[in-house]
Design an enzyme around this catalytic site. Structure first.
Site, PDB file in Angstrom:
ATOM      1  N   HIS A  54       0.832  -1.199   0.000  1.00 28.57           N
ATOM      2  CA  HIS A  54       0.000   0.000   0.000  1.00 28.57           C
ATOM      3  C   HIS A  54       0.870   1.254   0.000  1.00 28.57           C
ATOM      4  CE1 HIS A  54       0.773  -0.735   4.270  1.00 28.57           C
ATOM      5  NE2 HIS A  54       0.284   0.449   4.591  1.00 28.57           N
ATOM      6  N   HIS A  56       1.376   3.921   1.969  1.00 33.46           N
ATOM      7  CA  HIS A  56       1.969   4.623   3.111  1.00 33.46           C
ATOM      8  C   HIS A  56       3.501   4.619   3.005  1.00 33.46           C
ATOM      9  CE1 HIS A  56      -1.910   4.018   5.673  1.00 33.46           C
ATOM     10  NE2 HIS A  56      -1.999   5.030   4.850  1.00 33.46           N
ATOM     11  N   ASP A  58       5.977   4.237   4.938  1.00 38.48           N
ATOM     12  CA  ASP A  58       6.820   3.216   5.574  1.00 38.48           C
ATOM     13  C   ASP A  58       6.730   1.870   4.855  1.00 38.48           C
ATOM     14  OD1 ASP A  58       4.156   3.093   6.558  1.00 38.48           O
ATOM     15  OD2 ASP A  58       4.785   2.019   8.366  1.00 38.48           O
ATOM     16  N   HIS A  59       5.999   1.834   3.756  1.00 38.43           N
ATOM     17  CA  HIS A  59       5.938   0.634   2.916  1.00 38.43           C
ATOM     18  C   HIS A  59       6.405   0.932   1.488  1.00 38.43           C
ATOM     19  CE1 HIS A  59       3.758  -1.855   5.906  1.00 38.43           C
ATOM     20  NE2 HIS A  59       3.437  -0.645   6.354  1.00 38.43           N
ATOM     21  N   HIS A 112      -7.678  -0.476   5.294  1.00 38.46           N
ATOM     22  CA  HIS A 112      -6.574   0.346   5.817  1.00 38.46           C
ATOM     23  C   HIS A 112      -6.246   1.426   4.784  1.00 38.46           C
ATOM     24  CE1 HIS A 112      -3.050   1.259   8.225  1.00 38.46           C
ATOM     25  NE2 HIS A 112      -2.283   1.145   7.154  1.00 38.46           N
ATOM     26  N   ASP A 135      -0.538  -4.055   5.978  1.00 37.22           N
ATOM     27  CA  ASP A 135      -1.188  -3.549   7.184  1.00 37.22           C
ATOM     28  C   ASP A 135      -2.680  -3.875   7.211  1.00 37.22           C
ATOM     29  OD1 ASP A 135       1.286  -2.551   7.793  1.00 37.22           O
ATOM     30  OD2 ASP A 135       0.703  -0.445   7.844  1.00 37.22           O
ATOM     31  N   HIS A 174       4.327  -5.291  10.277  1.00 31.95           N
ATOM     32  CA  HIS A 174       4.868  -4.725  11.518  1.00 31.95           C
ATOM     33  C   HIS A 174       4.952  -5.786  12.610  1.00 31.95           C
ATOM     34  CE1 HIS A 174       4.595  -0.387  10.446  1.00 31.95           C
ATOM     35  NE2 HIS A 174       3.592  -0.805   9.687  1.00 31.95           N
TER      36      HIS A 174
END
Length: 258
Positions: A54, A56, A58-59, A112, A135, A174
């Protein structure tokens, strides 16, 4: 199929999936590309493609850099516009090949984020399948409903992912397992399997080891967000339907101070 964890940032995981026959590899959410490329070199593999779950940061935040470091690499994701560095979009039901033995099936698992993709990987040689859930599905938990609804999360968790074979190994984005299991006990204090898994997860973390992978079977036994059709959970939270339960326990988790 070989799968290697690549810990990134504070509590993220990127993953390296290797087709052992060819040495071809896929990188899942390589937010720190140098680490992922280093892991590939360590295992004698060549990264051919990126699987982004996705948008975001941090991905997807390492996609542009890995394109510089690995010229010509394909970067897959759910949206050309939203997923940074995406070269090729995938939608629900699309198949990708990795090396000679591995097939990657894209599963649309929204909530999400709207375009969230999970990747289901199977091996022609018959090894246990694996799914990379970003996530959407965590071990004993699920992602916050940033861009979607309880109805969508129910479809993603309790229909799409729950229908995968029970031995399917789950690799999520995570290391949240201990906190998720502690919350799960507030929903099902008498669930012995949650108690057992929490004890194990605490030992893993203390030893500096990952709590991932889980399996679909384990999640159906211990993850409250995948157990929302359980009458005892419905009674506990005072809801009549699985979707209402899912909405309510996600609210509870959002405000939980464990």
């Amino acid at each position: 199929m070989q799968i290697f964890h690549v810990p990134c940032l504070q509590d993220n995981y990127s993953y390296l999936i290797i087709d052992e026959s060819s040495g071809d590899a896929a990188a899942v959410d390589p937010v720190e590309p140098d680490k992922v490329i280093g892991a590939a070199e360590q295992h004698g593999a060549q990264i051919k493609l990126v699987l982004t779950t996705h948008h975001h940061w941090d991905h997807a935040g390492g996609n542009e850099k890995i394109k510089q470091l690995v010229p010509g690499i394909k970067v897959y994701g759910g949206s050309l516009d939203k997923v940074k560095g995406c070269t090729d979009t995938v939608d629900n039901g699309d198949n990708l090949a990795l090396g000679v033995n591995l097939n990657i099936l894209a599963l649309h698992t929204p909530c999400h984020t709207k375009g969230h993709i999970s990747y289901y990987v199977t091996d022609k040689e018959g090894g246990n399948p694996a799914v990379f859930t970003g996530d959407t599905l965590f071990i004993a938990g699920c992602g916050r409903f940033f861009e979607g609804t309880a109805e969508q999360m129910h479809q993603s968790l309790c229909v799409t992912l729950a229908s995968l074979p029970k031995p399917t190994q789950i690799y999520c984005g995570h290391e949240y397992t201990v906190k998720n299991l502690e919350f799960a006990l507030t929903v099902e204090p008498d669930n012995e399997k949650i108690h057992q898994k929490l004890s194990w997860a605490r030992r893993q973390v203390q030893a500096g080891l990952p709590t991932i992978p889980s399996t679909i079977e384990e999640e159906l036994e211990t993850n409250p967000f995948m157990r929302v059709d359980n009458p005892e959970i419905q009674e506990k939270v005072g809801c009549q339907t699985a979707i209402e339960v899912l909405r309510e326990i996600r609210k509870m988790k959002d405000h939980w101070k464990g």
